[in-house]
Design a protein around this motif. Structure first.
Motif, PDB file in Angstrom:
ATOM      1  N   MET A   1      44.638 -16.748   1.428  1.00  0.00           N
ATOM      2  CA  MET A   1      44.010 -15.473   1.716  1.00  0.00           C
ATOM      3  C   MET A   1      44.739 -14.251   1.177  1.00  0.00           C
ATOM      4  SD  MET A   1      42.365 -15.860   5.476  1.00  0.00           S
ATOM      5  CE  MET A   1      41.597 -14.257   5.399  1.00  0.00           C
ATOM      6  N   PRO A   2      46.006 -14.299   0.816  1.00  0.00           N
ATOM      7  CA  PRO A   2      46.648 -13.102   0.310  1.00  0.00           C
ATOM      8  C   PRO A   2      45.994 -12.546  -0.945  1.00  0.00           C
ATOM      9  CG  PRO A   2      48.293 -14.717   0.934  1.00  0.00           C
ATOM     10  CD  PRO A   2      46.969 -15.402   0.978  1.00  0.00           C
ATOM     11  N   SER A   3      45.482 -13.425  -1.831  1.00  0.00           N
ATOM     12  CA  SER A   3      44.866 -12.944  -3.060  1.00  0.00           C
ATOM     13  C   SER A   3      43.441 -12.497  -2.782  1.00  0.00           C
ATOM     14  CB  SER A   3      44.858 -14.065  -4.110  1.00  0.00           C
ATOM     15  OG  SER A   3      44.146 -15.181  -3.645  1.00  0.00           O
ATOM     16  N   PRO A   4      42.966 -11.415  -3.454  1.00  0.00           N
ATOM     17  CA  PRO A   4      41.615 -10.925  -3.215  1.00  0.00           C
ATOM     18  C   PRO A   4      40.580 -11.885  -3.779  1.00  0.00           C
ATOM     19  CG  PRO A   4      42.603  -9.735  -5.033  1.00  0.00           C
ATOM     20  CD  PRO A   4      43.682 -10.604  -4.440  1.00  0.00           C
ATOM     21  N   ILE A   5      39.372 -11.788  -3.256  1.00  0.00           N
ATOM     22  CA  ILE A   5      38.279 -12.618  -3.758  1.00  0.00           C
ATOM     23  C   ILE A   5      37.649 -11.914  -4.959  1.00  0.00           C
ATOM     24  CG2 ILE A   5      36.711 -11.549  -2.096  1.00  0.00           C
ATOM     25  CD1 ILE A   5      35.156 -14.168  -2.073  1.00  0.00           C
ATOM     26  N   ASN A   6      37.396 -12.657  -6.005  1.00  0.00           N
ATOM     27  CA  ASN A   6      36.813 -12.093  -7.220  1.00  0.00           C
ATOM     28  C   ASN A   6      35.389 -12.607  -7.390  1.00  0.00           C
ATOM     29  OD1 ASN A   6      39.231 -10.747  -8.097  1.00  0.00           O
ATOM     30  ND2 ASN A   6      40.045 -12.748  -8.651  1.00  0.00           N
ATOM     31  N   ILE A   7      34.431 -11.694  -7.336  1.00  0.00           N
ATOM     32  CA  ILE A   7      33.023 -12.057  -7.509  1.00  0.00           C
ATOM     33  C   ILE A   7      32.399 -11.085  -8.496  1.00  0.00           C
ATOM     34  CG2 ILE A   7      30.792 -12.317  -6.373  1.00  0.00           C
ATOM     35  CD1 ILE A   7      32.258 -12.891  -3.794  1.00  0.00           C
ATOM     36  N   SER A   8      31.844 -11.602  -9.560  1.00  0.00           N
ATOM     37  CA  SER A   8      31.228 -10.749 -10.570  1.00  0.00           C
ATOM     38  C   SER A   8      29.778 -10.463 -10.195  1.00  0.00           C
ATOM     39  CB  SER A   8      31.269 -11.434 -11.945  1.00  0.00           C
ATOM     40  OG  SER A   8      30.556 -10.661 -12.886  1.00  0.00           O
ATOM     41  N   ILE A   9      29.404  -9.181 -10.211  1.00  0.00           N
ATOM     42  CA  ILE A   9      28.016  -8.818  -9.887  1.00  0.00           C
ATOM     43  C   ILE A   9      27.409  -7.959 -10.999  1.00  0.00           C
ATOM     44  CG2 ILE A   9      28.260  -8.995  -7.375  1.00  0.00           C
ATOM     45  CD1 ILE A   9      28.760  -6.053  -7.269  1.00  0.00           C
ATOM     46  N   HIS A  10      27.948  -8.084 -12.205  1.00  0.00           N
ATOM     47  CA  HIS A  10      27.422  -7.304 -13.327  1.00  0.00           C
ATOM     48  C   HIS A  10      25.950  -7.607 -13.578  1.00  0.00           C
ATOM     49  CE1 HIS A  10      31.143  -5.421 -14.457  1.00  0.00           C
ATOM     50  NE2 HIS A  10      31.774  -6.583 -14.496  1.00  0.00           N
ATOM     51  N   ALA A  11      25.584  -8.878 -13.530  1.00  0.00           N
ATOM     52  CA  ALA A  11      24.191  -9.256 -13.792  1.00  0.00           C
ATOM     53  C   ALA A  11      23.261  -8.642 -12.760  1.00  0.00           C
ATOM     54  CB  ALA A  11      24.053 -10.780 -13.787  1.00  0.00           C
ATOM     55  N   ASP A  12      23.712  -8.564 -11.511  1.00  0.00           N
ATOM     56  CA  ASP A  12      22.884  -7.979 -10.464  1.00  0.00           C
ATOM     57  C   ASP A  12      22.648  -6.490 -10.729  1.00  0.00           C
ATOM     58  OD1 ASP A  12      22.721 -10.273  -8.436  1.00  0.00           O
ATOM     59  OD2 ASP A  12      24.858 -10.128  -8.844  1.00  0.00           O
ATOM     60  N   PRO A  76      35.106   0.744 -10.214  1.00  0.00           N
ATOM     61  CA  PRO A  76      34.026   0.060  -9.498  1.00  0.00           C
ATOM     62  C   PRO A  76      34.460  -1.313  -8.969  1.00  0.00           C
ATOM     63  CG  PRO A  76      33.684  -0.162 -11.844  1.00  0.00           C
ATOM     64  CD  PRO A  76      34.874   0.742 -11.679  1.00  0.00           C
ATOM     65  N   GLN A  77      35.377  -1.271  -8.032  1.00  0.00           N
ATOM     66  CA  GLN A  77      35.878  -2.509  -7.444  1.00  0.00           C
ATOM     67  C   GLN A  77      36.327  -2.243  -6.012  1.00  0.00           C
ATOM     68  OE1 GLN A  77      38.819  -4.886  -9.671  1.00  0.00           O
ATOM     69  NE2 GLN A  77      40.055  -4.912  -7.812  1.00  0.00           N
ATOM     70  N   ALA A  78      35.752  -2.966  -5.080  1.00  0.00           N
ATOM     71  CA  ALA A  78      36.165  -2.887  -3.680  1.00  0.00           C
ATOM     72  C   ALA A  78      36.876  -4.192  -3.328  1.00  0.00           C
ATOM     73  CB  ALA A  78      34.968  -2.670  -2.767  1.00  0.00           C
ATOM     74  N   THR A  79      37.886  -4.094  -2.489  1.00  0.00           N
ATOM     75  CA  THR A  79      38.693  -5.266  -2.147  1.00  0.00           C
ATOM     76  C   THR A  79      38.755  -5.447  -0.639  1.00  0.00           C
ATOM     77  OG1 THR A  79      40.080  -4.909  -4.099  1.00  0.00           O
ATOM     78  CG2 THR A  79      40.960  -6.353  -2.386  1.00  0.00           C
ATOM     79  N   VAL A  80      38.535  -6.676  -0.207  1.00  0.00           N
ATOM     80  CA  VAL A  80      38.776  -7.053   1.182  1.00  0.00           C
ATOM     81  C   VAL A  80      40.093  -7.821   1.195  1.00  0.00           C
ATOM     82  CG1 VAL A  80      37.911  -8.274   3.217  1.00  0.00           C
ATOM     83  CG2 VAL A  80      36.298  -7.247   1.587  1.00  0.00           C
ATOM     84  N   PHE A  81      41.020  -7.392   2.023  1.00  0.00           N
ATOM     85  CA  PHE A  81      42.344  -8.004   2.008  1.00  0.00           C
ATOM     86  C   PHE A  81      42.835  -8.248   3.432  1.00  0.00           C
ATOM     87  CE2 PHE A  81      42.940  -3.456   2.288  1.00  0.00           C
ATOM     88  CZ  PHE A  81      43.951  -3.317   3.229  1.00  0.00           C
TER      89      PHE A  81
END
Length: 230
Positions: A1-12, A76-81
């Protein structure tokens, strides 16, 4: 969990911005930042609820350890940590493995009251160690060959009469390591055990983003356009 989750939403975003007016397109960066931050907050709130459901009595420190870094038009990047201390002991519940032990683990407390979260109260160990008849260390029992580490209380000084036996000896009414002993084990130090619960944080986050993206981007774009018209 220490590393952020990376999800690409460019297509959306590409699909969501097709056919927009020039004014709307100018507001897309602002709307994007709003939408990403809103999605991150939804993921954060779900993770806090998930922790509360997964563990019997999570501490306020653990529940408050999940945070959000907001997105900006220029970033344009939000992080949940998860904050570092909590991330270290929550990580096995995401990836599997053994419980995280910070130094010696305090397991199987005996003779010491626990707080409502099932943990030793703050400063309880220090208070015990300050008592003259208490020591912290390992004891090896010859009969069983077992070594037990923990916090121990010595029997009272001087000869003690043991009921039902002749002579004067120290009390032997405690059984530890397969042997009777005058020592009383207050807190046992144990090895880390495999975790049984799993948070599945990343998979939950992906589902939440997929389910809420269109709504949050639409709300953010409407807000951005309303701001631009003022």
């Amino acid at each position: 969990m220490p590393s952020p989750i990376n999800i690409s939403i460019h297509a959306d975003f590409d699909r969501a911005t097709r056919g927009l007016s020039d004014l709307a397109r100018k507001q897309v960066p602002f709307a994007t930042a709003l939408a990403l931050t809103s999605l991150a907050k939804i993921v954060r709130d779900d993770e806090v609820d998930n922790i509360a459901r997964t563990f019997a009595s999570p501490t306020p420190f653990t529940l408050n350890s999940v945070g959000v870094t907001a997105a900006r038009k220029t970033r344009p990047q939000a992080t949940v940590f998860v904050k570092d201390i909590a991330a270290a002991y929550l990580e096995p519940y995401e990836f599997g493995g053994l419980h995280h032990l910070n130094g010696r683990a305090l397991l199987n407390p005996k003779g010491t009251p626990l707080n409502k979260y099932g943990n030793l109260p703050r400063n309880a160990l220090a208070k015990l160690k300050s008592e003259p008849d208490v020591f912290v260390g390992s004891v090896t029992f010859k009969k069983s060959g077992e070594t037990v580490s923990g916090v121990w209380r010595r029997p009272p000084a001087g000869p003690q009469v043991v009921t039902g036996r002749r002579g004067s000896r120290g009390k032997t009414n405690n059984v530890v390591g397969g042997a009777r002993t005058g020592l009383k084990l207050l807190i046992r130090f144990g090895d880390a055990l495999p975790v049984r619960e799993h948070l599945d944080y990343r998979e939950r986050a992906r589902r939440i983003i997929e389910q809420n993206f269109n709504r949050e981007f639409s709300l953010a774009l409407n807000k951005a356009l309303a701001t631009a018209r003022k």
